[in-house]
Design a protein around this motif. Structure first.
Motif, short mmCIF file in Angstrom:
data_model
loop_
_atom_site.label_atom_id
_atom_site.label_comp_id
_atom_site.label_asym_id
_atom_site.label_seq_id
_atom_site.Cartn_x
_atom_site.Cartn_y
_atom_site.Cartn_z
N TRP A 2 12.16 3.34 7.30
CA TRP A 2 11.24 2.43 7.95
C TRP A 2 11.68 2.13 9.39
CZ3 TRP A 2 6.48 0.90 6.82
CH2 TRP A 2 6.03 1.11 5.52
N LEU A 5 10.47 4.72 11.50
CA LEU A 5 9.02 4.58 11.70
C LEU A 5 8.71 3.54 12.78
CD1 LEU A 5 7.54 4.83 8.09
CD2 LEU A 5 8.03 6.64 9.71
N PHE A 6 9.59 2.51 12.89
CA PHE A 6 9.41 1.52 13.96
C PHE A 6 9.53 2.18 15.34
CE2 PHE A 6 10.89 -2.25 11.18
CZ PHE A 6 9.62 -2.36 10.68
N LEU A 9 6.44 3.71 16.23
CA LEU A 9 5.44 2.73 16.66
C LEU A 9 5.59 2.48 18.16
CD1 LEU A 9 3.24 0.52 15.97
CD2 LEU A 9 5.15 -1.06 15.78
N GLY A 13 2.86 3.57 20.37
CA GLY A 13 2.32 2.30 20.83
C GLY A 13 2.27 2.26 22.35
N VAL A 158 14.45 10.16 -3.35
CA VAL A 158 14.34 9.45 -2.08
C VAL A 158 13.85 10.38 -0.97
CG1 VAL A 158 15.61 8.19 -0.32
CG2 VAL A 158 16.09 7.78 -2.71
N GLU A 161 10.22 10.67 -1.18
CA GLU A 161 9.63 9.40 -0.76
C GLU A 161 9.61 9.27 0.76
OE1 GLU A 161 11.81 6.39 -2.86
OE2 GLU A 161 9.95 5.41 -3.46
N ASN A 162 10.74 9.61 1.39
CA ASN A 162 10.82 9.47 2.84
C ASN A 162 9.92 10.47 3.55
OD1 ASN A 162 12.54 7.34 2.70
ND2 ASN A 162 14.39 8.50 3.11
N LEU A 165 6.56 9.05 3.34
CA LEU A 165 6.41 7.93 4.28
C LEU A 165 6.10 8.46 5.68
CD1 LEU A 165 9.18 5.32 3.40
CD2 LEU A 165 6.71 5.03 3.28
N HIS A 168 2.60 9.65 5.85
CA HIS A 168 1.61 8.57 5.95
C HIS A 168 1.55 8.02 7.37
CE1 HIS A 168 1.16 8.91 1.77
NE2 HIS A 168 2.30 8.34 1.43
N LEU A 169 2.70 8.02 8.07
CA LEU A 169 2.71 7.56 9.45
C LEU A 169 1.83 8.48 10.31
CD1 LEU A 169 4.32 5.68 11.66
CD2 LEU A 169 5.22 7.91 12.25
N ASP A 171 -0.64 10.12 9.31
CA ASP A 171 -2.00 9.76 8.93
C ASP A 171 -2.43 8.48 9.66
OD1 ASP A 171 -4.38 9.83 7.53
OD2 ASP A 171 -3.59 8.72 5.82
N LEU A 172 -1.54 7.48 9.67
CA LEU A 172 -1.85 6.20 10.33
C LEU A 172 -2.18 6.40 11.80
CD1 LEU A 172 0.78 3.63 8.99
CD2 LEU A 172 -1.69 3.57 8.70
N MET B 1 13.36 1.26 1.72
CA MET B 1 14.13 2.08 0.78
C MET B 1 15.38 1.33 0.32
SD MET B 1 12.50 4.89 0.49
CE MET B 1 11.19 3.69 0.43
N HIS B 6 15.12 1.86 -7.19
CA HIS B 6 14.90 2.80 -8.28
C HIS B 6 15.14 2.20 -9.64
CE1 HIS B 6 13.81 6.23 -5.96
NE2 HIS B 6 14.64 5.77 -5.05
N SER B 55 -5.46 1.12 7.85
CA SER B 55 -4.00 1.09 7.91
C SER B 55 -3.43 0.19 6.82
CB SER B 55 -3.54 0.57 9.27
OG SER B 55 -4.09 1.35 10.28
N VAL B 58 -3.38 2.14 3.67
CA VAL B 58 -2.35 3.19 3.68
C VAL B 58 -0.97 2.55 3.52
CG1 VAL B 58 -1.22 4.95 5.10
CG2 VAL B 58 -3.71 4.81 5.04
N PHE B 62 -0.41 3.70 -0.22
CA PHE B 62 0.25 5.00 -0.07
C PHE B 62 1.74 4.82 0.24
CE2 PHE B 62 -3.72 7.66 1.22
CZ PHE B 62 -4.19 7.50 -0.07
N MET B 63 2.06 3.84 1.07
CA MET B 63 3.45 3.66 1.48
C MET B 63 4.17 2.62 0.62
SD MET B 63 2.81 3.93 5.60
CE MET B 63 4.38 4.50 6.22
N PHE B 72 11.20 -6.70 3.99
CA PHE B 72 10.56 -5.51 4.56
C PHE B 72 9.21 -5.85 5.15
CE2 PHE B 72 11.73 -1.17 4.40
CZ PHE B 72 12.94 -1.19 3.75
N ALA B 79 6.94 -6.41 13.71
CA ALA B 79 6.75 -5.25 14.59
C ALA B 79 5.28 -5.09 14.97
CB ALA B 79 7.25 -3.98 13.91
N PHE B 83 3.29 -5.66 18.62
CA PHE B 83 2.46 -4.60 19.20
C PHE B 83 1.04 -5.11 19.51
CE2 PHE B 83 -0.30 -0.81 18.63
CZ PHE B 83 0.06 -0.21 19.82
N ILE B 87 -0.99 -5.16 23.12
CA ILE B 87 -2.34 -4.62 23.31
C ILE B 87 -3.30 -5.74 23.72
CG2 ILE B 87 -4.34 -3.69 22.06
CD1 ILE B 87 -2.60 -1.44 22.58
#
Lengths: 185, 96
Positions: A2, A5-6, A9, A13, A158, A161-162, A165, A168-169, A171-172, B1, B6, B55, B58, B62-63, B72, B79, B83, B87
């Protein structure tokens, strides 16, 4: 993951902010330039990406349930969707380049500033996005290899999963790129 | 994560993903249709609102954000909020 992923952004962004400013300054020209884009191709690619995101998410469920064969199948569907996306993108860019619209082309430079900016942003942002699609495919190919090697299993997934993830980003980002570039009328 | 994830891994059923996918496709249809009828300056507002809604689907489904720890969700909210401020202020700056 994650955290990574920031950083994405911030990367995209920043470009969305540049887009916002230029669009404000050159409203008319952005509208004109957007007419050149093929909405149908953009729409097809949107559906492809949304579907591939679903199959990526489903592959985790399949893995959790111990259905490795199905998980692999779903990952392959995701990878093939990515290829379909890139093929579309290839034809789309080829058509633009064929019409003389590419960064630095004489045709493009003869247009007003706003249109040059629009196509500049279009190539950079969709290009960087396409690069992410390729990276996503590489991730999934590694996951498939690791499944074959027994490194990714129904109890330790994992990496899958990653990768999902990350996918999906991708996709986003497209969810925002599509209306901002293809749907200005 | 998170590490303990798990131990209590959440399994999302296939049906739910299909439902979310249908919602996403429907939203896409609405955006394309709305862009076609010419709402002027509202087109962009509507497009961004729908994109945000997509979003949300998703991210949550999805996520698997829905099943992540609260910390989290807070991180991601901060974040995204930052943003949106960037904008938002940019638009503010340029529209007045």
């Amino acid at each position: 993951m994650w955290l990574f992923l920031f950083t994405e952004l911030i990367l995209f962004g920043g470009m969305f902010i540049v887009y916002a400013v230029y669009r404000f300054v050159h409203q008319q020209e952005f509208h004109l330039a957007a007419q050149e884009l093929n909405t149908t191709v953009g729409l097809i690619n949107t559906i492809i990406l949304l579907t591939s995101s679903m199959t990526a998410a489903m592959s985790i469920t399949a893995m959790q349930k111990g259905n490795i064969r199905f998980a692999k199948g779903l990952i392959w569907v995701t990878i093939l969707s990515a290829f379909a996306f890139m093929v579309n993108k290839f034809f789309e860019w080829s058509a633009k380049i064929h019409h003389g619209i590419y960064p630095g082309s004489p045709d493009l430079l003869s247009k007003p500033n706003g249109e040059i900016l629009y196509f500049g942003l279009y190539y950079v942002m969709t290009g960087l996005h396409a690069l992410h699609v390729i990276v996503g495919v590489v991730f999934f190919l590694f996951v498939l290899r690791h499944i074959a090697q027994g490194k990714v299993t129904p109890t330790a997934y994992v990496r899958l999963e990653n990768s999902a993830l990350y996918w999906h980003l991708v996709d986003l980002i497209w969810i925002f790129l599509f209306p901002l570039f293809y749907l200005i009328h | 994560m998170s590490e303990h994830q798990h131990a209590e891994a959440h399994v999302t059923e296939y049906g739910k993903y299909i439902f979310v996918w249908l919602a996403l496709i429907a939203f896409t249809g609405i955006t394309v249709t709305a862009a076609g009828i010419g709402l002027g300056n509202w087109t962009i507002v509507l497009a961004l609102t729908i994109a945000s809604a997509k979003s949300w689907f998703v991210l949550n489904y999805f996520m698997h954000l829905k099943h992540e720890d609260t910390v989290f969700k807070v991180f991601i909210a901060v974040a995204l909020f930052t943003f949106v401020i960037f904008i938002g202020f940019t638009f503010w700056d340029y529209s007045f």
